[in-house]
Design a protein around this motif. Structure first.
Motif, PDB file in Angstrom:
ATOM      1  N   UNK A  12       0.823  -1.212   0.000  1.00  0.00           N
ATOM      2  CA  UNK A  12       0.000   0.000   0.000  1.00  0.00           C
ATOM      3  C   UNK A  12       0.857   1.262   0.000  1.00  0.00           C
ATOM      4  N   UNK A  13       2.039   1.184   0.612  1.00  0.00           N
ATOM      5  CA  UNK A  13       2.946   2.326   0.666  1.00  0.00           C
ATOM      6  C   UNK A  13       3.782   2.446  -0.607  1.00  0.00           C
ATOM      7  N   UNK A  14       3.639   1.479  -1.502  1.00  0.00           N
ATOM      8  CA  UNK A  14       4.402   1.515  -2.749  1.00  0.00           C
ATOM      9  C   UNK A  14       5.839   1.070  -2.590  1.00  0.00           C
ATOM     10  N   UNK A  15       6.119   0.386  -1.509  1.00  0.00           N
ATOM     11  CA  UNK A  15       7.483  -0.107  -1.258  1.00  0.00           C
ATOM     12  C   UNK A  15       7.615  -1.542  -1.749  1.00  0.00           C
ATOM     13  N   UNK A  16       8.834  -1.920  -2.053  1.00  0.00           N
ATOM     14  CA  UNK A  16       9.099  -3.286  -2.503  1.00  0.00           C
ATOM     15  C   UNK A  16       9.008  -4.239  -1.312  1.00  0.00           C
ATOM     16  N   UNK A  17       8.406  -5.395  -1.553  1.00  0.00           N
ATOM     17  CA  UNK A  17       8.274  -6.395  -0.493  1.00  0.00           C
ATOM     18  C   UNK A  17       9.529  -7.263  -0.513  1.00  0.00           C
ATOM     19  N   UNK A  18      10.461  -6.888   0.366  1.00  0.00           N
ATOM     20  CA  UNK A  18      11.715  -7.615   0.491  1.00  0.00           C
ATOM     21  C   UNK A  18      11.849  -8.124   1.921  1.00  0.00           C
ATOM     22  N   UNK A  19      12.801  -9.024   2.124  1.00  0.00           N
ATOM     23  CA  UNK A  19      13.031  -9.556   3.463  1.00  0.00           C
ATOM     24  C   UNK A  19      13.399  -8.427   4.428  1.00  0.00           C
ATOM     25  N   UNK A  20      14.240  -7.531   3.978  1.00  0.00           N
ATOM     26  CA  UNK A  20      14.690  -6.424   4.824  1.00  0.00           C
ATOM     27  C   UNK A  20      13.524  -5.492   5.186  1.00  0.00           C
ATOM     28  N   UNK A  21      12.700  -5.144   4.198  1.00  0.00           N
ATOM     29  CA  UNK A  21      11.567  -4.251   4.460  1.00  0.00           C
ATOM     30  C   UNK A  21      10.529  -4.902   5.376  1.00  0.00           C
ATOM     31  N   UNK A  23      11.126  -7.182   7.612  1.00  0.00           N
ATOM     32  CA  UNK A  23      11.719  -7.245   8.939  1.00  0.00           C
ATOM     33  C   UNK A  23      11.582  -5.896   9.650  1.00  0.00           C
ATOM     34  N   UNK A  24      11.812  -4.794   8.928  1.00  0.00           N
ATOM     35  CA  UNK A  24      11.696  -3.460   9.519  1.00  0.00           C
ATOM     36  C   UNK A  24      10.262  -3.173   9.970  1.00  0.00           C
ATOM     37  N   UNK A  25       9.290  -3.523   9.132  1.00  0.00           N
ATOM     38  CA  UNK A  25       7.892  -3.269   9.481  1.00  0.00           C
ATOM     39  C   UNK A  25       7.493  -4.089  10.702  1.00  0.00           C
ATOM     40  N   UNK A  26       7.878  -5.354  10.731  1.00  0.00           N
ATOM     41  CA  UNK A  26       7.530  -6.214  11.863  1.00  0.00           C
ATOM     42  C   UNK A  26       8.169  -5.721  13.160  1.00  0.00           C
ATOM     43  N   UNK A  27       9.432  -5.321  13.081  1.00  0.00           N
ATOM     44  CA  UNK A  27      10.118  -4.815  14.268  1.00  0.00           C
ATOM     45  C   UNK A  27       9.467  -3.521  14.748  1.00  0.00           C
ATOM     46  N   UNK A  28       9.068  -2.660  13.811  1.00  0.00           N
ATOM     47  CA  UNK A  28       8.407  -1.407  14.181  1.00  0.00           C
ATOM     48  C   UNK A  28       7.070  -1.668  14.863  1.00  0.00           C
ATOM     49  N   UNK A  29       6.446  -2.789  14.517  1.00  0.00           N
ATOM     50  CA  UNK A  29       5.162  -3.153  15.130  1.00  0.00           C
ATOM     51  C   UNK A  29       5.346  -3.916  16.438  1.00  0.00           C
ATOM     52  N   UNK A  33      10.637 -10.825  14.434  1.00  0.00           N
ATOM     53  CA  UNK A  33      10.547 -11.475  13.120  1.00  0.00           C
ATOM     54  C   UNK A  33      11.208 -12.851  13.087  1.00  0.00           C
ATOM     55  N   UNK A  34      10.557 -13.749  12.358  1.00  0.00           N
ATOM     56  CA  UNK A  34      11.069 -15.091  12.129  1.00  0.00           C
ATOM     57  C   UNK A  34      11.618 -15.112  10.700  1.00  0.00           C
ATOM     58  N   UNK A  35      12.919 -15.270  10.580  1.00  0.00           N
ATOM     59  CA  UNK A  35      13.589 -15.204   9.276  1.00  0.00           C
ATOM     60  C   UNK A  35      13.014 -16.217   8.283  1.00  0.00           C
ATOM     61  N   UNK A  40       9.913 -17.276   3.380  1.00  0.00           N
ATOM     62  CA  UNK A  40       8.831 -18.035   2.745  1.00  0.00           C
ATOM     63  C   UNK A  40       7.790 -17.092   2.147  1.00  0.00           C
ATOM     64  N   UNK A  41       7.458 -16.020   2.856  1.00  0.00           N
ATOM     65  CA  UNK A  41       6.468 -15.072   2.354  1.00  0.00           C
ATOM     66  C   UNK A  41       6.973 -14.335   1.122  1.00  0.00           C
ATOM     67  N   UNK A  42       8.206 -13.881   1.173  1.00  0.00           N
ATOM     68  CA  UNK A  42       8.775 -13.183   0.018  1.00  0.00           C
ATOM     69  C   UNK A  42       8.804 -14.105  -1.194  1.00  0.00           C
ATOM     70  N   UNK A  43       9.180 -15.358  -0.981  1.00  0.00           N
ATOM     71  CA  UNK A  43       9.216 -16.327  -2.086  1.00  0.00           C
ATOM     72  C   UNK A  43       7.809 -16.596  -2.622  1.00  0.00           C
ATOM     73  N   UNK A  44       6.835 -16.684  -1.727  1.00  0.00           N
ATOM     74  CA  UNK A  44       5.463 -16.965  -2.149  1.00  0.00           C
ATOM     75  C   UNK A  44       4.853 -15.803  -2.910  1.00  0.00           C
ATOM     76  N   UNK A  45       5.248 -14.591  -2.579  1.00  0.00           N
ATOM     77  CA  UNK A  45       4.676 -13.413  -3.240  1.00  0.00           C
ATOM     78  C   UNK A  45       5.405 -13.021  -4.524  1.00  0.00           C
ATOM     79  N   UNK A  46       6.490 -13.691  -4.796  1.00  0.00           N
ATOM     80  CA  UNK A  46       7.256 -13.382  -6.005  1.00  0.00           C
ATOM     81  C   UNK A  46       6.414 -13.665  -7.245  1.00  0.00           C
ATOM     82  N   UNK A  47       6.228 -12.634  -8.056  1.00  0.00           N
ATOM     83  CA  UNK A  47       5.456 -12.780  -9.282  1.00  0.00           C
ATOM     84  C   UNK A  47       3.947 -12.683  -9.092  1.00  0.00           C
ATOM     85  N   UNK A  48       3.487 -12.400  -7.883  1.00  0.00           N
ATOM     86  CA  UNK A  48       2.052 -12.294  -7.608  1.00  0.00           C
ATOM     87  C   UNK A  48       1.617 -10.840  -7.758  1.00  0.00           C
TER      88      UNK A  48
END
Length: 106
Positions: A12-21, A23-29, A33-35, A40-48
């Motif tokens: 929604x913020x227009x940011x790329x969904x990466x492992x690093x991003x 992790x930052x959002x989860x830590x801010x909340x 985070x579980x690596x 797994x989520x980043x891999x599952x969302x690739x190309x979606x």
């Protein structure tokens, strides 16, 4: 669930969904985070196409409604059932009234 929400927030913020991003959002909340889940989520969302998935999920689905065929009640069955319900309601009302009086007089 918080991992998916984090991914949707990034989208929604227009940011790329990466492992690093993620992790930052989860830590801010305040989530630890579980690596493995992040990877797994980043891999599952690739190309979606997330917008397309959200659009499909928001569309109402016309599902067929299954109606169970109940046997028709015998004559007077409906009236009898209604009378029984009314009697039960009256009994409850009397019980409530008595309970209320009991509370007044201890």
């Amino acid at each position: 669930m918080e991992y998916v929400y984090a991914a949707l927030l990034l989208h929604a913020a227009g940011k790329e969904i990466t492992e690093e991003n993620l992790k930052k959002v989860l830590e801010a909340a305040g989530v630890s985070p579980d690596e493995a889940r992040i990877k797994a989520l980043v891999a599952a969302l690739e190309g979606v196409n997330i917008d397309e998935v959200i659009e499909k999920a928001a569309m109402p689905v016309a599902a067929p409604v299954a109606v169970a065929a109940a046997p028709a009640p015998a004559e007077g069955g409906v009236e009898q059932a209604q009378e029984e319900e009314e009697e039960e309601e009256e009994e409850v009302s009397e019980e409530e009234a008595l309970a209320g009086l009991g509370a007044l007089f201890g």
